[in-house]
Design a protein around this motif. Structure first.
Motif, PDB file in Angstrom:
ATOM      1  N   ASP A 128     -48.452 -13.316   5.280  1.00  0.00           N
ATOM      2  CA  ASP A 128     -49.148 -12.233   5.972  1.00  0.00           C
ATOM      3  C   ASP A 128     -50.274 -12.818   6.812  1.00  0.00           C
ATOM      4  N   LEU A 129     -50.459 -12.255   7.999  1.00  0.00           N
ATOM      5  CA  LEU A 129     -51.509 -12.696   8.913  1.00  0.00           C
ATOM      6  C   LEU A 129     -52.279 -11.483   9.421  1.00  0.00           C
ATOM      7  N   SER A 130     -53.557 -11.674   9.681  1.00  0.00           N
ATOM      8  CA  SER A 130     -54.394 -10.640  10.293  1.00  0.00           C
ATOM      9  C   SER A 130     -54.998 -11.220  11.559  1.00  0.00           C
ATOM     10  N   VAL A 131     -54.926 -10.478  12.638  1.00  0.00           N
ATOM     11  CA  VAL A 131     -55.481 -10.931  13.909  1.00  0.00           C
ATOM     12  C   VAL A 131     -56.982 -10.642  13.901  1.00  0.00           C
ATOM     13  N   SER A 132     -57.778 -11.697  13.985  1.00  0.00           N
ATOM     14  CA  SER A 132     -59.237 -11.542  13.952  1.00  0.00           C
ATOM     15  C   SER A 132     -59.813 -11.584  15.367  1.00  0.00           C
ATOM     16  N   ALA A 133     -61.062 -11.217  15.494  1.00  0.00           N
ATOM     17  CA  ALA A 133     -61.750 -11.250  16.790  1.00  0.00           C
ATOM     18  C   ALA A 133     -61.747 -12.661  17.379  1.00  0.00           C
ATOM     19  N   ASP A 134     -61.840 -13.671  16.513  1.00  0.00           N
ATOM     20  CA  ASP A 134     -61.835 -15.073  16.987  1.00  0.00           C
ATOM     21  C   ASP A 134     -60.491 -15.498  17.565  1.00  0.00           C
ATOM     22  N   ASP A 135     -59.421 -14.760  17.249  1.00  0.00           N
ATOM     23  CA  ASP A 135     -58.083 -15.083  17.749  1.00  0.00           C
ATOM     24  C   ASP A 135     -57.854 -14.583  19.173  1.00  0.00           C
ATOM     25  N   ILE A 136     -58.734 -13.703  19.649  1.00  0.00           N
ATOM     26  CA  ILE A 136     -58.527 -13.022  20.931  1.00  0.00           C
ATOM     27  C   ILE A 136     -59.083 -13.852  22.085  1.00  0.00           C
TER      28      ILE A 136
ATOM     29  N   SER B 215     -47.377  -9.385  22.742  1.00  0.00           N
ATOM     30  CA  SER B 215     -48.745  -9.753  22.376  1.00  0.00           C
ATOM     31  C   SER B 215     -49.168  -9.157  21.040  1.00  0.00           C
ATOM     32  N   ALA B 216     -50.102  -9.854  20.408  1.00  0.00           N
ATOM     33  CA  ALA B 216     -50.761  -9.357  19.199  1.00  0.00           C
ATOM     34  C   ALA B 216     -52.213  -9.071  19.562  1.00  0.00           C
ATOM     35  N   TYR B 217     -52.785  -8.055  18.916  1.00  0.00           N
ATOM     36  CA  TYR B 217     -54.134  -7.610  19.245  1.00  0.00           C
ATOM     37  C   TYR B 217     -55.012  -7.585  18.000  1.00  0.00           C
ATOM     38  N   GLU B 218     -56.312  -7.586  18.241  1.00  0.00           N
ATOM     39  CA  GLU B 218     -57.286  -7.603  17.159  1.00  0.00           C
ATOM     40  C   GLU B 218     -57.006  -6.520  16.120  1.00  0.00           C
ATOM     41  N   ASP B 219     -57.169  -6.905  14.875  1.00  0.00           N
ATOM     42  CA  ASP B 219     -57.009  -6.049  13.692  1.00  0.00           C
ATOM     43  C   ASP B 219     -55.560  -5.717  13.351  1.00  0.00           C
ATOM     44  N   GLN B 220     -54.597  -6.259  14.080  1.00  0.00           N
ATOM     45  CA  GLN B 220     -53.203  -6.016  13.709  1.00  0.00           C
ATOM     46  C   GLN B 220     -52.824  -6.898  12.515  1.00  0.00           C
ATOM     47  N   GLU B 221     -51.964  -6.351  11.676  1.00  0.00           N
ATOM     48  CA  GLU B 221     -51.394  -7.082  10.547  1.00  0.00           C
ATOM     49  C   GLU B 221     -50.012  -7.558  10.964  1.00  0.00           C
ATOM     50  N   LEU B 222     -49.736  -8.840  10.721  1.00  0.00           N
ATOM     51  CA  LEU B 222     -48.478  -9.451  11.130  1.00  0.00           C
ATOM     52  C   LEU B 222     -47.842 -10.169   9.950  1.00  0.00           C
ATOM     53  N   GLN B 223     -46.560 -10.494  10.117  1.00  0.00           N
ATOM     54  CA  GLN B 223     -45.875 -11.320   9.135  1.00  0.00           C
ATOM     55  C   GLN B 223     -45.122 -12.419   9.865  1.00  0.00           C
ATOM     56  N   MET B 224     -45.289 -13.655   9.365  1.00  0.00           N
ATOM     57  CA  MET B 224     -44.593 -14.817   9.916  1.00  0.00           C
ATOM     58  C   MET B 224     -43.586 -15.295   8.878  1.00  0.00           C
ATOM     59  N   ALA B 225     -42.334 -15.439   9.308  1.00  0.00           N
ATOM     60  CA  ALA B 225     -41.271 -15.943   8.442  1.00  0.00           C
ATOM     61  C   ALA B 225     -40.836 -17.316   8.929  1.00  0.00           C
ATOM     62  N   THR B 226     -40.372 -18.124   7.977  1.00  0.00           N
ATOM     63  CA  THR B 226     -39.830 -19.428   8.340  1.00  0.00           C
ATOM     64  C   THR B 226     -38.596 -19.728   7.509  1.00  0.00           C
ATOM     65  N   TRP B 227     -37.739 -20.539   8.092  1.00  0.00           N
ATOM     66  CA  TRP B 227     -36.537 -21.041   7.440  1.00  0.00           C
ATOM     67  C   TRP B 227     -36.357 -22.501   7.840  1.00  0.00           C
ATOM     68  N   ILE B 228     -35.930 -23.327   6.918  1.00  0.00           N
ATOM     69  CA  ILE B 228     -35.498 -24.682   7.259  1.00  0.00           C
ATOM     70  C   ILE B 228     -34.027 -24.559   7.619  1.00  0.00           C
ATOM     71  N   VAL B 229     -33.689 -24.896   8.864  1.00  0.00           N
ATOM     72  CA  VAL B 229     -32.329 -24.650   9.348  1.00  0.00           C
ATOM     73  C   VAL B 229     -31.520 -25.924   9.582  1.00  0.00           C
ATOM     74  N   GLU B 230     -32.175 -27.061   9.576  1.00  0.00           N
ATOM     75  CA  GLU B 230     -31.435 -28.306   9.791  1.00  0.00           C
ATOM     76  C   GLU B 230     -32.231 -29.464   9.223  1.00  0.00           C
TER      77      GLU B 230
ATOM     78  N   ARG C 255     -37.144 -22.787  11.847  1.00  0.00           N
ATOM     79  CA  ARG C 255     -37.199 -21.636  12.747  1.00  0.00           C
ATOM     80  C   ARG C 255     -38.283 -20.703  12.219  1.00  0.00           C
ATOM     81  N   PHE C 256     -38.877 -19.954  13.127  1.00  0.00           N
ATOM     82  CA  PHE C 256     -39.934 -19.009  12.799  1.00  0.00           C
ATOM     83  C   PHE C 256     -39.676 -17.692  13.512  1.00  0.00           C
ATOM     84  N   GLN C 257     -40.163 -16.618  12.902  1.00  0.00           N
ATOM     85  CA  GLN C 257     -40.142 -15.298  13.520  1.00  0.00           C
ATOM     86  C   GLN C 257     -41.449 -14.600  13.136  1.00  0.00           C
ATOM     87  N   LEU C 258     -42.176 -14.116  14.124  1.00  0.00           N
ATOM     88  CA  LEU C 258     -43.413 -13.374  13.903  1.00  0.00           C
ATOM     89  C   LEU C 258     -43.146 -11.906  14.199  1.00  0.00           C
TER      90      LEU C 258
END
Length: 149
Positions: free
Chosen positions: A12-20, A72-87, A97-100
């Protein structure tokens, strides 16, 4: 959540003011830091943390990133980043591989592929993966999925 592959490792990720940035959305460099955070947490989950890297005198270092910034992602949004080892050649290289995703609307904001190379920490030179890497990362290996980059 609609993930590109089954069985993702998700943080889980949260977009902070410092990310903008000056354009009012999360800066592209922040997305790269999220890729690294997700990969590192997955590695730790698999039992390959910094202490183990140091003990083995090996690490998986980024060789290449391929990133599609889809929305785009904006301040205060909650995100999820997924990863898989594919090779993995189980010698020097491994691909993730990643998907946000923004869960509030299910939108995929980013897809990426990162190629890692195994290095010897003491020299910084490419070195064959130790057995512990093959056994640690191996069970997480997924079949590759199509991605336009």
């Amino acid at each position: 959540m609609s993930w590109d592959l089954a069985n993702p490792f998700v943080i889980d990720l949260s977009v902070s003011a410092d990310d903008i940035d000056g354009l009012g959305h999360a800066n592209n460099a922040v997305y790269v830091s999220w890729l690294e955070r997700c990969a590192w947490r997955h590695s730790q989950y698999l039992g390959l943390d910094l202490a183990e890297y140091r003990r083995l005198d090996r690490a998986m270092a980024v060789l290449r990133h391929e990133i599609d910034y889809l929305a785009s992602a904006y301040e205060d949004q909650e995100l999820q980043m997924a990863t898989w080892i594919v090779e993995s050649d189980q010698r020097l290289k491994m691909d993730r591989r990643f998907q946000l995703v923004r869960p509030e609307d299910g939108m995929t904001l980013l897809r990426a592929k990162t190629t890692f190379v195994c290095i010897e920490l003491s020299s910084g030179k490419p070195k064959r993966m130790p057995t512990e890497f093959i056994e640690g990362y191996g069970p997480a290996l997924q079949p590759p999925f199509p991605m336009e980059l």
